[in-house]
Design a protein around this motif. Structure first.
Motif, short mmCIF file in Angstrom:
data_model
loop_
_atom_site.label_atom_id
_atom_site.label_comp_id
_atom_site.label_asym_id
_atom_site.label_seq_id
_atom_site.Cartn_x
_atom_site.Cartn_y
_atom_site.Cartn_z
N PRO A 190 4.13 9.69 -3.79
CA PRO A 190 3.96 10.56 -4.78
C PRO A 190 5.34 10.66 -5.52
O PRO A 190 5.11 11.21 -6.65
CB PRO A 190 3.55 11.97 -4.10
N ASP B 27 -0.91 13.36 -15.42
CA ASP B 27 -0.93 12.23 -15.13
C ASP B 27 -2.26 11.41 -15.26
O ASP B 27 -2.54 10.45 -15.61
CB ASP B 27 -0.71 12.06 -13.68
N VAL C 275 -7.97 7.52 -1.24
CA VAL C 275 -7.05 8.42 -0.32
C VAL C 275 -5.71 8.52 -0.74
O VAL C 275 -4.92 9.40 -0.22
CB VAL C 275 -7.09 7.92 1.30
N VAL C 276 -5.50 7.79 -1.87
CA VAL C 276 -3.87 8.18 -2.34
C VAL C 276 -3.94 9.33 -3.16
O VAL C 276 -4.04 9.30 -4.34
CB VAL C 276 -3.77 6.87 -3.30
N LYS C 277 -3.29 10.15 -2.70
CA LYS C 277 -3.07 11.69 -3.27
C LYS C 277 -2.05 11.60 -4.27
O LYS C 277 -2.08 12.32 -5.20
CB LYS C 277 -2.94 12.76 -2.45
N ALA C 278 -1.12 10.62 -4.28
CA ALA C 278 -0.11 10.52 -5.18
C ALA C 278 -0.88 10.09 -6.64
O ALA C 278 -0.06 10.22 -7.50
CB ALA C 278 0.85 9.39 -4.88
N ARG C 279 -1.96 9.46 -6.77
CA ARG C 279 -2.69 9.08 -7.91
C ARG C 279 -3.66 9.96 -8.43
O ARG C 279 -4.85 9.69 -7.82
CB ARG C 279 -2.83 7.72 -8.12
N TRP D 210 -7.29 7.95 -8.89
CA TRP D 210 -7.70 7.49 -7.69
C TRP D 210 -8.44 8.40 -6.86
O TRP D 210 -9.20 8.49 -6.31
CB TRP D 210 -6.97 6.44 -6.91
N LYS E 137 7.03 18.29 -5.51
CA LYS E 137 5.63 18.56 -5.46
C LYS E 137 5.25 19.04 -3.96
O LYS E 137 4.42 18.28 -3.35
CB LYS E 137 5.30 16.86 -5.24
N ALA F 77 -12.22 3.46 -0.88
CA ALA F 77 -11.32 4.59 0.02
C ALA F 77 -10.09 4.41 0.02
O ALA F 77 -9.25 5.15 0.06
CB ALA F 77 -12.01 4.81 1.40
N ILE F 78 -9.64 3.04 0.08
CA ILE F 78 -8.37 2.55 0.05
C ILE F 78 -7.58 3.36 -1.04
O ILE F 78 -6.31 3.76 -1.03
CB ILE F 78 -8.22 0.99 -0.17
N PHE F 79 -8.30 3.30 -2.24
CA PHE F 79 -7.64 4.01 -3.48
C PHE F 79 -7.85 5.49 -3.29
O PHE F 79 -6.98 6.21 -3.74
CB PHE F 79 -8.18 3.43 -4.84
N PRO G 117 4.90 8.65 -11.53
CA PRO G 117 4.65 9.74 -10.53
C PRO G 117 5.52 10.96 -10.62
O PRO G 117 5.54 12.11 -10.51
CB PRO G 117 4.84 9.33 -9.30
N TYR H 299 0.87 -1.26 -0.01
CA TYR H 299 -0.25 0.20 -0.08
C TYR H 299 1.11 1.25 0.09
O TYR H 299 0.52 2.13 -0.66
CB TYR H 299 -0.92 -0.05 1.37
#
Lengths: 286, 422
Positions: free
Chosen positions: A173, B290, B211-215, B218, A273, B207-209, B360, A167
């Motif tokens: 990021p 992205d 909450v991932v602000k990197a993507r 999602w 970032k 929400a597992i996905f 990323p 995970y």
């Protein structure tokens, strides 16, 4: 806290002294004739020519000073001067050697951007270690609290607790985390089995671990840890030591007299970032 | 009552055996049997994990239409929905378990439970949720199970003895009816408790996905909602298919129930389509590199068919067209249900894997050439075989459950009569 023993420190000082001397010899002597007999290193002369000491010596002094403080008063940061980076990948490779990284696990790749088209091509480089964010997005998502930020700001992984759900890999990021799939460079190559260099213990986080038995760190998330095992022995991270252009700096940002504190105060410093609010502790001088 | 034919059970059992063998192989060899990389850390197994969690939540929420919201016209599909909810959840957990780098450390999730992790919360949700659906299914079937225990012998008697938990059904008609009403009441209460749990189970999985602000693909509040709605689609579609194939064709309301099931399915599909279009249009308009790159890869990348044939064709167009033109044919409605159930697999793949194709940090894709670092992924043979194997295992378990459990209510007279005799 282990500090390097005095003997080792002396040897290192001597070593660095010789390195500096070696680099400067031609300037010092401007010799008419350079023969074995008249080469004699005179430090006093050296210091006149080379006014500034090597940043590594300075950073090691900074490091020693920081290590005398309690851990929560340190704040390790890394500064990378992209103007000095030539893209040699020495840091990438030395990191792999230091941490005995298997294929597919890389802590510090050097990203290359090509600008322009042939024949007017330029390249710029920037290494990308773990940013050791102050608000790391990777730690809160861990279901077992196996990755966390230490009091000195280094984001670490507890290999024995990590269940390998990956995970944290998705949440970073900066793509700074890699997964150890349990592979070896010589898998399926030749008949002699693993090469000796592949079965050397890793010493990350100061714990000896043997990857050949399919135990941790196999099946774990792995990432740059600022060479904690070196720092705590009074040594700089491997990427800093091996940077041929002295483009990577490391030290305690809580110490106003440290080299990194002075560097990150410059106006031409950025972090990657920023908009995500991760507050990275790796700064880039541009 | 129709039975699942023996040849089908044997076939799916053999497939299940392959599944078990491939799981053992995976546990021995490790994660290197997959084609996952550090840049694409989640793949087919995670896609099937959310697929089955969705199927479970969808089936359960569908059952609450009956037991909580009183949709009497589809009541006969109720028990089937609960049983498939239990089995699908177990399948989902099996998929995520074999996806762990250290599968034997899974108990760490409870020992070192980390309250900020959505995944950790989800594990708790799954535990409570499975307890609730188990309880609800038991309450609904307890009298039938007790009856079956009292009337059968040998292995079946032991099986029903365990499943009925020693429950004794009242024998007089009056008290039996009271007992029946009590069961339904308990089912209603458990259903009401189960609704937030099921929303937590699958919305939370989304929400597992999310909450991932990197993507950026999602990181959107619509993401968990899409998970929920597509879960409802798969639940309704599964019920339509199962009822069309396994329901009692001689019963007078068979077609009526089937049409109602199909109607619910189409309603949920329409909602899902709406959300999907909103996500695509807003994402494309936003023009965040992205995000757009991911959306374009989904639609026009090398795996375009997962979107156009699976997600749009099988999960949307086919069921809707069939429902419009052929809703009076059980065969066609079964096909519509099956098409949507399979098409949702495409939805699940597209929810997980494409998010990883956009590096990323721009430029990282050119740095790596080691296989385990690439931004590309196609499941390995082991991943395919184990996935098909686990799905066969699930089908096998469901077929057995269907043949042995009282999936459709036994007529009151039968139970009372037998109860009176003993």
């Amino acid at each position: 806290m282990k500090v390097m023993n005095p003997k080792r420190r002396d040897i290192l000082k001597k070593f660095i002294g010789f390195m500096v001397a070696g680099a400067l010899l031609p300037d010092v002597f401007k010799p008419k004739k350079l023969s074995a007999q008249n080469i004699k290193v005179d430090i006093s002369k050296l210091s006149k020519v080379y006014k500034e000491e090597d940043p590594i010596v300075r950073m090691m002094r900074d490091l020693q000073r920081a290590l005398k403080k309690p851990v929560e008063q340190r704040r390790w940061v890394m500064v990378i001067d992209t103007r000095k980076c030539v893209g040699c990948n020495a840091c990438t490779i030395s990191c792999i050697a230091e941490n005995r990284l298997p294929p597919g696990v890389v802590y510090r790749p050097v990203v290359e951007h090509e600008i322009g088209e042939y024949p007017n091509v330029r390249k710029r480089f920037f290494p990308r270690p773990c940013m050791h964010c102050d608000n790391p997005p990777c730690t809160p998502v861990c279901p077992v609290n196996a990755t966390y930020k230490r009091p000195d700001g280094v984001v670490v992984i507890d290999y024995d607790r990590c269940i390998g759900c990956r995970y944290c890999l998705t949440a970073c990021p900066y793509n700074a985390r890699t997964f150890d799939f349990g592979e070896f460079y010589t898998d399926g190559v030749g008949i002699h089995g693993l090469m000796p260099y592949e079965s050397i213990y890793t010493e990350e986080y100061g714990v000896k671990r043997d990857r050949t038995k399919k135990k941790s760190p196999v099946g774990n998330a792995r990432k740059c840890h600022f060479c904690l095992h070196r720092i705590e022995r009074g040594l700089l991270p491997m990427c800093v030591i091996t940077c041929i252009g002295r483009a990577t700096y490391f030290g305690d940002a809580n110490d106003p007299n440290s080299l990194v504190s002075q560097l990150i105060g410059q106006p031409n410093v950025i972090r990657l970032k920023e908009e995500l609010g991760t507050e990275p502790k790796v700064y880039y001088i541009i | 009552m129709r039975k699942v034919p023996a040849w089908f059970i044997i076939l799916s059992g053999l497939g299940g055996l392959v599944g078990i063998i491939s799981i053992i192989y995976r546990l021995i060899v490790g994660m290197k049997v997959t084609n996952l990389t550090s840049s694409v850390p989640w793949g087919e197994w995670v896609a099937f994990y959310i697929y089955f969690i969705g199927l479970s939540a969808g089936s359960f929420l569908f059952s609450t239409l009956i037991y909580v919201f009183g949709q009497k016209n589809i009541e006969k599909a109720g028990r089937m929905a609960l049983v498939s909810a239990v089995i699908a959840l177990i399948a989902g957990l099996l998929f995520v378990w074999i996806d762990l780098g250290h599968p034997w450390r899974f108990l760490n999730v409870f020992i070192h439970w980390h309250y900020t992790s959505v995944l950790a919360w989800e594990i708790l949700f799954y535990v409570f949720y499975i307890i609730v659906i188990f309880a609800e299914a038991w309450y609904l079937m307890r009298c039938d199970l007790a009856y079956l225990r009292d009337t059968s012998s040998g292995f079946r008697k032991t099986l029903y003895g365990i499943l009925s938990l020693g429950w004794k059904c009242p024998t007089t008609e009056e008290r039996f009816k009271a007992c029946h009403i009590q069961s339904l009441k308990v089912a209603t209460v458990l259903g009401i408790i189960g609704i937030p749990l099921a929303i937590g189970v699958h919305g939370g999985t989304g929400a597992i996905f999310a909450v991932v602000k990197a993507r950026p693909y999602w990181y959107s509040p619509i993401f968990p909602i899409i998970f929920l709605v597509s879960a409802l689609v798969s639940g309704a579609a599964l019920m339509t298919f199962l009822y069309a194939v396994l329901g009692d064709k001689k019963s007078p309301d068979y077609m009526n129930i089937l049409r109602n099931l199909g109607g619910w399915m189409v309603l949920f599909i329409s909602l899902d389509l709406l959300l999907m279009v909103a996500e695509l249009l807003v994402g494309l308009y936003g023009n965040i590199p992205d995000h757009v790159y991911v959306l374009k890869t989904i639609m026009f990348g090398p795996y375009w068919y997962v979107f156009w044939i699976g997600q749009m064709g099988m999960a949307v167009i086919v069921p809707i067209v069939i429902y419009i033109f052929k809703r009076d044919s059980a065969f066609w409605l079964a096909l519509a249900g099956l098409s949507a159930v399979v098409g949702i697999v495409g939805v699940r793949f597209n929810l997980v894997i494409p998010a990883f194709v956009a590096p990323p940090i721009p430029g990282l894709e050119d740095v790596y050439n080691q296989f385990r670092l690439l931004f590309e992924y196609f499941p390995s043979l082991t991943e395919w075989i184990s996935s098909i194997g686990i799905i066969s295992l699930v089908v096998f378990i469901f077929s057995l459950a269907y043949n042995f459990l009282p999936m459709f209510e036994l007529p009151v007279e039968v139970i009372i009569k037998k109860g009176g005799e003993s």
